[in-house]
Design a protein around this motif. Structure first.
Motif, PDB file in Angstrom:
ATOM      1  N   GLY A  75      42.351  46.679  44.669  1.00 22.59           N
ATOM      2  CA  GLY A  75      43.767  46.306  44.449  1.00 22.59           C
ATOM      3  C   GLY A  75      44.005  45.117  43.478  1.00 22.59           C
ATOM      4  N   ALA A  76      45.112  44.528  43.943  1.00 20.28           N
ATOM      5  CA  ALA A  76      45.477  43.293  42.979  1.00 20.28           C
ATOM      6  C   ALA A  76      44.734  42.118  43.163  1.00 20.28           C
ATOM      7  CB  ALA A  76      47.175  43.001  43.622  1.00 20.28           C
ATOM      8  N   GLY A  77      44.094  41.888  44.191  1.00 19.46           N
ATOM      9  CA  GLY A  77      43.114  40.911  44.444  1.00 19.46           C
ATOM     10  C   GLY A  77      41.684  41.428  44.101  1.00 19.46           C
ATOM     11  N   GLY A  78      41.378  42.345  43.391  1.00 20.06           N
ATOM     12  CA  GLY A  78      40.297  43.062  43.123  1.00 20.06           C
ATOM     13  C   GLY A  78      40.372  43.644  41.525  1.00 20.06           C
ATOM     14  N   MET A  79      39.832  45.000  41.593  1.00 21.64           N
ATOM     15  CA  MET A  79      39.809  45.437  40.300  1.00 21.64           C
ATOM     16  C   MET A  79      41.084  45.579  39.394  1.00 21.64           C
ATOM     17  SD  MET A  79      38.852  49.679  39.672  1.00 21.64           S
ATOM     18  CE  MET A  79      40.506  50.001  40.240  1.00 21.64           C
ATOM     19  N   VAL A  80      42.157  46.069  39.942  1.00 19.51           N
ATOM     20  CA  VAL A  80      43.430  46.129  39.210  1.00 19.51           C
ATOM     21  C   VAL A  80      43.789  44.592  38.691  1.00 19.51           C
ATOM     22  CG1 VAL A  80      45.908  46.578  39.228  1.00 19.51           C
ATOM     23  CG2 VAL A  80      44.420  48.143  40.170  1.00 19.51           C
ATOM     24  N   GLY A  81      43.608  43.809  39.732  1.00 21.19           N
ATOM     25  CA  GLY A  81      43.937  42.323  39.286  1.00 21.19           C
ATOM     26  C   GLY A  81      43.154  41.702  38.303  1.00 21.19           C
ATOM     27  N   GLY A  82      41.720  42.084  38.133  1.00 19.40           N
ATOM     28  CA  GLY A  82      41.000  41.680  37.186  1.00 19.40           C
ATOM     29  C   GLY A  82      41.337  42.647  35.823  1.00 19.40           C
ATOM     30  N   GLN A  83      41.853  43.550  35.778  1.00 19.43           N
ATOM     31  CA  GLN A  83      42.218  44.586  34.629  1.00 19.43           C
ATOM     32  C   GLN A  83      43.231  43.477  33.894  1.00 19.43           C
ATOM     33  OE1 GLN A  83      40.847  46.704  32.919  1.00 19.43           O
ATOM     34  NE2 GLN A  83      42.465  47.400  31.502  1.00 19.43           N
ATOM     35  N   MET A  84      44.394  43.276  34.849  1.00 21.24           N
ATOM     36  CA  MET A  84      45.555  42.543  34.300  1.00 21.24           C
ATOM     37  C   MET A  84      45.111  41.105  33.727  1.00 21.24           C
ATOM     38  SD  MET A  84      48.920  42.685  34.538  1.00 21.24           S
ATOM     39  CE  MET A  84      48.948  42.290  32.918  1.00 21.24           C
ATOM     40  N   ARG A  85      43.862  40.642  34.414  1.00 23.28           N
ATOM     41  CA  ARG A  85      43.414  39.344  33.718  1.00 23.28           C
ATOM     42  C   ARG A  85      42.890  39.493  32.310  1.00 23.28           C
ATOM     43  NH1 ARG A  85      43.245  34.883  37.043  1.00 23.28           N
ATOM     44  NH2 ARG A  85      44.143  35.323  39.337  1.00 23.28           N
TER      45      ARG A  85
ATOM     46  N   ALA B 206      48.483  34.901  47.231  1.00 26.33           N
ATOM     47  CA  ALA B 206      47.676  34.571  48.464  1.00 26.33           C
ATOM     48  C   ALA B 206      47.348  35.841  49.461  1.00 26.33           C
ATOM     49  CB  ALA B 206      48.129  33.500  48.978  1.00 26.33           C
ATOM     50  N   ARG B 207      48.360  36.653  49.659  1.00 26.26           N
ATOM     51  CA  ARG B 207      48.283  37.288  50.611  1.00 26.26           C
ATOM     52  C   ARG B 207      47.799  39.036  50.096  1.00 26.26           C
ATOM     53  NH1 ARG B 207      51.887  36.891  54.913  1.00 26.26           N
ATOM     54  NH2 ARG B 207      51.056  38.652  55.620  1.00 26.26           N
ATOM     55  N   LEU B 208      47.827  39.217  48.932  1.00 25.66           N
ATOM     56  CA  LEU B 208      47.270  40.467  48.409  1.00 25.66           C
ATOM     57  C   LEU B 208      45.799  40.490  48.702  1.00 25.66           C
ATOM     58  CD1 LEU B 208      49.573  40.577  45.541  1.00 25.66           C
ATOM     59  CD2 LEU B 208      49.470  42.116  47.368  1.00 25.66           C
ATOM     60  N   SER B 209      45.540  41.672  48.999  1.00 21.86           N
ATOM     61  CA  SER B 209      44.236  41.911  49.737  1.00 21.86           C
ATOM     62  C   SER B 209      43.073  42.117  48.402  1.00 21.86           C
ATOM     63  CB  SER B 209      43.793  43.352  50.352  1.00 21.86           C
ATOM     64  OG  SER B 209      43.816  44.443  49.352  1.00 21.86           O
ATOM     65  N   GLY B 210      41.904  41.442  48.628  1.00 25.94           N
ATOM     66  CA  GLY B 210      40.905  41.430  47.502  1.00 25.94           C
ATOM     67  C   GLY B 210      40.103  40.098  47.543  1.00 25.94           C
ATOM     68  N   PRO B 211      38.986  40.032  47.024  1.00 26.69           N
ATOM     69  CA  PRO B 211      38.164  39.138  46.742  1.00 26.69           C
ATOM     70  C   PRO B 211      38.630  37.737  46.041  1.00 26.69           C
ATOM     71  CG  PRO B 211      36.965  40.853  45.838  1.00 26.69           C
ATOM     72  CD  PRO B 211      38.330  41.214  46.431  1.00 26.69           C
ATOM     73  N   GLY B 212      39.244  38.309  45.142  1.00 27.65           N
ATOM     74  CA  GLY B 212      39.625  37.200  44.145  1.00 27.65           C
ATOM     75  C   GLY B 212      41.289  37.049  44.132  1.00 27.65           C
ATOM     76  N   PRO B 213      41.778  36.109  43.231  1.00 29.70           N
ATOM     77  CA  PRO B 213      43.073  35.525  43.391  1.00 29.70           C
ATOM     78  C   PRO B 213      43.952  36.500  42.389  1.00 29.70           C
ATOM     79  CG  PRO B 213      42.047  34.032  41.901  1.00 29.70           C
ATOM     80  CD  PRO B 213      40.821  35.132  42.523  1.00 29.70           C
ATOM     81  N   ALA B 214      45.020  37.304  42.899  1.00 36.12           N
ATOM     82  CA  ALA B 214      45.882  38.325  42.048  1.00 36.12           C
ATOM     83  C   ALA B 214      46.438  37.519  40.894  1.00 36.12           C
ATOM     84  CB  ALA B 214      46.717  38.938  42.688  1.00 36.12           C
ATOM     85  N   ALA B 215      46.433  38.085  39.732  1.00 37.64           N
ATOM     86  CA  ALA B 215      46.934  37.569  38.464  1.00 37.64           C
ATOM     87  C   ALA B 215      48.568  37.279  38.591  1.00 37.64           C
ATOM     88  CB  ALA B 215      46.943  38.383  37.191  1.00 37.64           C
ATOM     89  N   GLU B 216      49.207  36.348  38.398  1.00 37.25           N
ATOM     90  CA  GLU B 216      50.505  35.895  38.673  1.00 37.25           C
ATOM     91  C   GLU B 216      51.336  36.963  37.886  1.00 37.25           C
ATOM     92  OE1 GLU B 216      53.353  32.013  37.671  1.00 37.25           O
ATOM     93  OE2 GLU B 216      51.126  31.683  38.015  1.00 37.25           O
ATOM     94  N   ARG B 217      51.166  37.214  36.639  1.00 39.71           N
ATOM     95  CA  ARG B 217      51.935  38.275  36.051  1.00 39.71           C
ATOM     96  C   ARG B 217      51.826  39.870  36.830  1.00 39.71           C
ATOM     97  NH1 ARG B 217      53.698  39.042  30.921  1.00 39.71           N
ATOM     98  NH2 ARG B 217      53.657  41.433  30.134  1.00 39.71           N
TER      99      ARG B 217
END
Lengths: 300, 300
Positions: A155-165, B26-37
């Motif tokens: 999700g947003a804190g994982g794969m999809v968040g990384g794709q956005m970054r 901060a609340r979105l699930s995943g090991p990393g920080p979700a991108a702000e955008r």
């Protein structure tokens, strides 16, 4: 003696059969009959091809706790469906705009963009349906933990968040830390989830789970670094997809930062880290050890 | 005495607050920080606006079994996230190509297409993370049943499958049965899931679940038929989105088949069906009764 080639080939076969079995109109979850075109697009985007490394990691981690290959398969299929949906969406014109994947037309080329978007959405959703099914694991506590783990990884804190970054990084300037964070999320998070899900199938205690998480994070870094090296050194023919794309897109990777030689040295060190995280597990972790080595040695 | 306006307004407020609370980096699930955008796009596509009818159905169905509004909220948020992701993806240029949603620019207009695709994927994934969280329900058996139900309602055999059928219908000729199947999946399946998830939160027995499923299927038909009627009769201003689109796109609906008068008569009959499915439940089902009536009477 663990045989990586045999285990990997067996995994490819059983994932192929397992996906094909799930991805028929009659088996897909929901109150209505899935549209034929949608099912065809889901199959196109997930069958035939693919090294099935994530399901392999699930079964190898599960094997440490004596979970059979068969019992580890449904969770492996769920992770692979997430991987496949992400490729379908990444290939879209609005994203990487790729025409070729695994040597075949991408889903939006073989069908159309709308169908590719929906096929990705449906695969993503089906992954969670598989984990919720009692055939995945008899204990609902474990099944719901698998759902949480896969959602976190993808999700947003994982794969999809990384794709956005990654997309943002094409526009701005990235530090080495930014690149590492992006890659840990984009590629690493799903690899991490695969290993942890295998451990959860086997009822790993917190200490074992923590060691396997350390393994998975190093293995994920190795996988991505090897991928970046291959993007520079391999031919399109060997990879079955376009290469040299990162440099072409001005995309920043650790290879463009460190140079090829330094990157290769780093890769060896990361693989050693991954393997050393497994030291308490003995020969039952030979599968995971072999996969970490394979990540660094692979030619495509 | 049940007050629909008050319950609905309270639901809108708590869904808004609940989504805003979950949709922070901060609340979105995943090991990393979700991108702000990504987080901004997820918020744009789900906050401010929306009638929150699906979470309302969850709480109203749960209320039959004395489940509090607060306890029904997380499952309602999950269903609403699925609804919001589907709107983001449906609005994309490759799909309905809409610039306006709830009177504001659609996500791909406010951001870009890649971000809209990813924001949809992330909302979809986060919905399952919410259901897997113990705060959704203390019993893992119930949580995993909710995951299965939401996946069924929203996947290839449900909402996404219906969307695919809808696109196919623009090209070919659809029978009345084809239209009914498409609508039962595209709109009906998620409404059905919302009601059933509310029932599951309350530990409904099979008989009660079956009666509520009958209610939900009729309510879903009423909702869609009312929507088709509004597409013909309402103004863009009242709806906050483009109207007259179905006819413009040559899209076949039951209104274009039956004519407006016949469609309105059908709508009244379907609402009566929905309400009669609730006859065993007494006054605790007044919420669901009021919503079925609202579906038929709404002006936007």
């Amino acid at each position: 003696m663990y045989d990586f080639s045999a285990d990997s080939a067996d995994c490819v076969r059983s994932v192929e059969a397992g996906l094909s079995d799930v991805l028929t109109g009659a088996r897909l979850s929901g109150p209505g009959p899935a549209a034929e075109r949608l099912v065809e697009a889901m199959r196109h985007g997930s069958l035939e091809g693919g090294k099935r490394l994530r399901p392999l990691l699930v079964r190898q981690a599960a094997a440490i706790f004596s979970v059979s290959r068969e019992a580890a398969l449904p969770a492996g299929l769920a992770v692979e469906m997430i991987h496949c949906y992400s490729l379908i969406h990444d290939d879209l014109p609005a994203m990487d705009d790729d025409a070729l994947r695994r040597g075949r037309p991408t889903v939006h080329k073989a069908f159309d963009e709308a169908t590719a978007i929906l096929a990705g959405d449906a695969l993503l959703t089906q992954a969670f349906a598989i984990l919720a099914d009692p055939r995945c694991h008899p204990d609902p506590d474990v099944r719901v933990a698998l759902v949480a783990e896969l959602a976190a990884g993808s999700g947003a804190g994982g794969m999809v968040g990384g794709q956005m970054r990654d997309i943002e990084g094409e526009e701005g300037s990235f530090s080495e830390t930014d690149i590492a964070t992006m890659q840990a999320m984009k590629t690493g998070a799903l690899i991490r989830a695969a290993v942890r899900m295998g451990a959860m199938l086997g009822g790993a205690d917190p200490r074992a789970l923590s060691a396997l998480t350390a393994y998975a994070e190093a293995a994920g870094r190795a996988f991505q670094l090897a991928d970046d090296i291959l993007d520079v050194t391999a031919t399109q023919e060997a990879m079955g997809k376009a290469t040299g794309k990162d440099a072409g897109a001005g995309k920043q990777t650790l290879v463009s930062r460190l140079g090829l030689d330094e990157a290769r040295k780093n890769l060896d060190a990361i693989v050693a880290d991954a393997i050393s995280a497994l030291r308490t597990f003995g020969p039952r972790a030979d599968g995971l050890r072999a996969t970490a080595r394979y990540f660094a040695a692979r030619k495509r």
